[in-house]
Design a protein around this motif. Structure first.
Motif, PDB file in Angstrom:
ATOM      1  N   SER A 136      -6.131  -0.677 -11.808  1.00 26.38           N
ATOM      2  CA  SER A 136      -6.466   0.277 -10.754  1.00 26.38           C
ATOM      3  C   SER A 136      -7.893   0.048 -10.302  1.00 26.38           C
ATOM      4  O   SER A 136      -8.708  -0.513 -11.041  1.00 26.38           O
ATOM      5  N   GLU A 165     -10.628   4.618  -5.199  1.00 26.96           N
ATOM      6  CA  GLU A 165     -10.194   4.754  -3.816  1.00 26.96           C
ATOM      7  C   GLU A 165     -11.218   4.163  -2.839  1.00 26.96           C
ATOM      8  O   GLU A 165     -10.850   3.610  -1.813  1.00 26.96           O
ATOM      9  N   LEU A 209       1.945   2.763  -3.422  1.00 31.19           N
ATOM     10  CA  LEU A 209       0.961   2.986  -4.485  1.00 31.19           C
ATOM     11  C   LEU A 209       1.207   4.311  -5.191  1.00 31.19           C
ATOM     12  O   LEU A 209       1.542   5.318  -4.583  1.00 31.19           O
ATOM     13  N   HIS A 230      -3.712  -0.607  -8.119  1.00 27.36           N
ATOM     14  CA  HIS A 230      -3.840  -1.596  -7.050  1.00 27.36           C
ATOM     15  C   HIS A 230      -2.763  -2.662  -7.159  1.00 27.36           C
ATOM     16  O   HIS A 230      -2.384  -3.292  -6.182  1.00 27.36           O
ATOM     17  N   ASP A 231      -2.334  -2.878  -8.355  1.00 27.39           N
ATOM     18  CA  ASP A 231      -1.368  -3.951  -8.567  1.00 27.39           C
ATOM     19  C   ASP A 231      -0.623  -3.645  -9.859  1.00 27.39           C
ATOM     20  O   ASP A 231      -1.247  -3.282 -10.851  1.00 27.39           O
ATOM     21  N   ALA A 256       0.819  -1.213   0.000  1.00 30.47           N
ATOM     22  CA  ALA A 256       0.000   0.000   0.000  1.00 30.47           C
ATOM     23  C   ALA A 256       0.854   1.266   0.000  1.00 30.47           C
ATOM     24  O   ALA A 256       0.544   2.242  -0.679  1.00 30.47           O
ATOM     25  N   ARG A 293      -6.737   4.272  -7.838  1.00 29.98           N
ATOM     26  CA  ARG A 293      -5.406   3.952  -7.344  1.00 29.98           C
ATOM     27  C   ARG A 293      -4.915   2.687  -8.033  1.00 29.98           C
ATOM     28  O   ARG A 293      -5.676   1.730  -8.164  1.00 29.98           O
ATOM     29  N   GLN A 336     -10.635   0.411  -2.797  1.00 37.96           N
ATOM     30  CA  GLN A 336      -9.244  -0.028  -2.686  1.00 37.96           C
ATOM     31  C   GLN A 336      -8.940  -0.762  -1.368  1.00 37.96           C
ATOM     32  O   GLN A 336      -8.304  -1.814  -1.391  1.00 37.96           O
ATOM     33  N   PHE A 392      -6.992  -8.591  -4.210  1.00 37.96           N
ATOM     34  CA  PHE A 392      -6.445  -8.548  -5.563  1.00 37.96           C
ATOM     35  C   PHE A 392      -7.495  -9.056  -6.531  1.00 37.96           C
ATOM     36  O   PHE A 392      -8.514  -9.618  -6.109  1.00 37.96           O
TER      37      PHE A 392
END
Ligand SMILES: *[C@@H]1O[C@H](CO)[C@@H](O)[C@H](O)[C@H]1NC(C)=O
Ligand SMILES: *[C@@H]1O[C@H](CO)[C@@H](O)[C@H](O)[C@H]1NC(C)=O
Ligand SMILES: *[C@@H]1O[C@H](CO)[C@@H](O)[C@H](O)[C@H]1NC(C)=O
Length: 561
Positions: A156, A159, A7, A27-28, A4, A25, A162, A167
């Protein structure tokens, strides 16, 4: 997955018609596809992707309950949890459910429930997935195996959701093609004709039969009596097993048993069992479970989804078992992956699923692997030992291999080491520190001293006689040791149930404490690899043979029978 704190804040235009811009955001993200995969173009925008959203849940309580029911001396020892209790412990919060539902609704995507309450399944065309997830799904092709997969290097989420999304799978998770991924048996020796009889007793030093194993480990030949005490045997990558071969195997090696003794087949993800194409692994696993766990009901779970080394099958099989009202008391798997090729989020998710199954009372066994301190990848191992998965998961029992008749020594292929994802479990900390003291500076810097160490235990794993398509082959590997140990535990469970007692469940806290007395310490041999001699087997636990090899009578004593 990116932690986190790392990010990168970024903004993406929402799909047309969305009311207002939203903060997305990342995310991965991964910097590139794994070695061997090349982007080979954009998929059809209308191609439908099946994605799964793993919801974030706090596993602290689940793990506490697991250890509570698995630790000898605890007031709740072997008072396993029900399906509903586990589901309650893993349920996402109301906030999470609301936020995610709102997000999906806004994007006009309908989720269906996943295998457990930690999962939601969604289906959407590539174009929509790209827009909704700020992603760029591409077709990737693996150069040597030709395996293709539609994946993105990043995605993404808004927010608002998130914090609730663990995942999205598979998205950035690439398959591990079988040439370097999912490993099965290590084969030693040539195939022999079935007329070339393997004699027990005198020949047990060089060829292993069920009779040898009964003699080595005091395994009874008497039949199990409790039909509720069941065992599940995993089969991946089309590792089929033939009932005819099993019958011929029993006729030859278990003359005291009906040659009709057999197993059931259950399919996961469309798996099949083509008995005209028996595999080395499937034959080994079925013959040494049905052939040693006398009359324990055995189900062969053939998983269809991960023939390309996709980890979906591992997830789907454990979640299938968790979804059962009465899961098997023993679950054995002789397949695994290089840990480095499994993302830590996915590794944690799968490991957490094993914790759920363990809390329900299932003893879970995995082979440690057949590459010494390496993980079976085709690339050379030079700088660091490479652990296997799910060996590092602290909630499974990992089995290594020995060779020869007692007194046995370590089989040199017996994988062992220390995870880079999972930290050492409390139950094994003393065992590890004892070993590290003896080890001194040997291999210093080549392994992670804080990691969960494996294997936990071991058993004979060289030159098992297996009937494959009518011929007897000599097969070696931790793939052989694992179904054998699982069968012994299934037989102990049968006696426990017959005595009105609960089965053993997750074994490790027992193995490293009151159960250790049931194992014969293996103190010679090592598991070379990565240009080193590997780890030496020593007095006490070691990352080659674990606590040693089991003795059935001592196991009975250790469980109070
Ligand atoms: C197995 O037996 C067949 C025929 O019985 C023979 O042709 C073949 O050479 C034998 N193979 C081995 C490895 O002995
Ligand atoms: C095995 O099954 C066959 C056919 O179902 C049957 O005729 C035979 O009696 C059975 N044999 C034994 C030992 O149970
Ligand atoms: C070593 O293992 C720990 C888990 O015990 C992990 O957090 C850490 O990242 C690992 N270190 C390396 C270099 O992989």
């Amino acid at each position: 997955m990116v932690a986190a704190g790392l990010l990168v804040l970024s903004f993406f235009a929402l799909a047309l018609g969305a009311p207002a811009p939203n903060v997305f955001r990342v995310h991965d993200a991964r910097s590139a596809a794994p070695a061997g995969f090349e982007a080979s173009g954009a998929p059809d925008a209308n191609e439908v992707l099946q994605l799964r959203i793993a919801l974030k849940t706090d596993s602290t309580q689940l793990v506490q309950r697991l250890l509570d029911v698995s630790t000898p001396g605890s007031q709740n020892y072997r008072k396993f949890l029900t399906k509903a209790e586990v589901a309650q412990l893993t349920a996402p919060s109301d906030d999470a459910t609301q936020a995610i539902n709102a997000w999906l609704k806004k994007n006009d995507v309908t989720a269906t429930p996943g295998a457990t309450n930690q999962w939601l399944n969604i289906e959407l065309p590539v174009a929509k997935a790209n827009a909704m997830l700020g992603a760029e799904f591409n077709v990737y092709t693996h150069s040597t195996t030709g395996v293709t997969a539609i994946r993105t290097l990043a995605y993404s989420v808004p927010e608002s959701v998130q914090p609730h999304v663990d995942f999205i799978f598979p998205a950035t998770t690439f398959p591990v093609p079988s040439s370097r991924g999912i490993s099965s048996v290590y084969i030693s020796g040539a195939f022999h004709n079935s007329t070339h009889a393997a004699r027990a007793d005198a020949s047990c030093a060089t060829t292993i039969t069920p009779t040898c194993l009964q003699q080595f480990y005091n395994i009874p030949t008497t039949a199990a009596t409790q039909k509720t005490n069941t065992m599940a045997v995993s089969s991946f990558v089309q590792s089929f097993a033939s009932k005819t071969d099993l019958s011929n195997f029993l006729t030859k090696f278990r003359t005291d048993l009906s040659a009709n003794t057999t197993f059931s087949v259950a399919a996961v993800d469309g798996g099949t069992n083509d008995e005209t194409k028996p595999s080395i692994e499937g034959s080994l696993d079925i013959q040494y479970t049905v052939g040693t766990a006398t009359d324990v009901p055995i189900t062969f779970f053939t998983v269809g989804s991960n023939n390309d080394g996709d980890l979906t099958g591992f997830l789907d099989l454990v979640n299938t078992l968790i979804a059962q009202e009465k899961p098997p008391s023993v679950f054995t798997t002789s397949f695994g992956f290089p840990e480095a090729l499994v993302g830590s989020d996915l590794a944690n998710n799968i490991c957490n699923a094993y914790a759920q199954l363990g809390a329900r009372g299932t003893s879970i066994f995995f082979s440690s692997g057949d590459s010494g301190v390496d993980d079976g990848q085709s690339t050379a191992c030079t700088t660091q030992f490479r652990p296997t998965f799910p060996s590092g998961c602290p909630f499974v029992t990992v089995v290594g291999a020995t060779q020869g008749a007692p007194p046995e020594s370590a089989a040199k292929f017996s994988s062992g080491g220390f995870s880079n994802i999972f930290s050492a479990a409390t139950y094994q900390k003393e065992a590890i520190s004892g070993y590290l003291t003896l080890l001194g500076q040997t291999n210093a810097g080549l392994f992670n001293t804080t990691g969960r160490a494996y294997p936990d235990i071991s058993a004979a794993g060289v030159n098992y006689q297996v009937n494959i398509g009518g011929s007897i082959a000599s097969v070696s590997g931790t793939s052989a040791s694992t179904p054998l140990v699982a069968s012994m535990v299934a037989l102990v469970n049968d006696r426990l149930v017959a005595a009105g007692k609960p089965t053993l469940g997750f074994l490790n806290p027992f193995l490293y404490s009151t159960g250790a007395s049931a194992f014969t310490d293996i103190t010679s041999g090592s598991n070379p690899g990565c240009g080193t001699n590997g780890f030496p087997a020593v007095k006490g636990w070691d990352p080659v043979t674990g606590l040693g090899t089991p003795d059935f009578n001592k196991l009975l004593k250790a469980v109070g029978l």
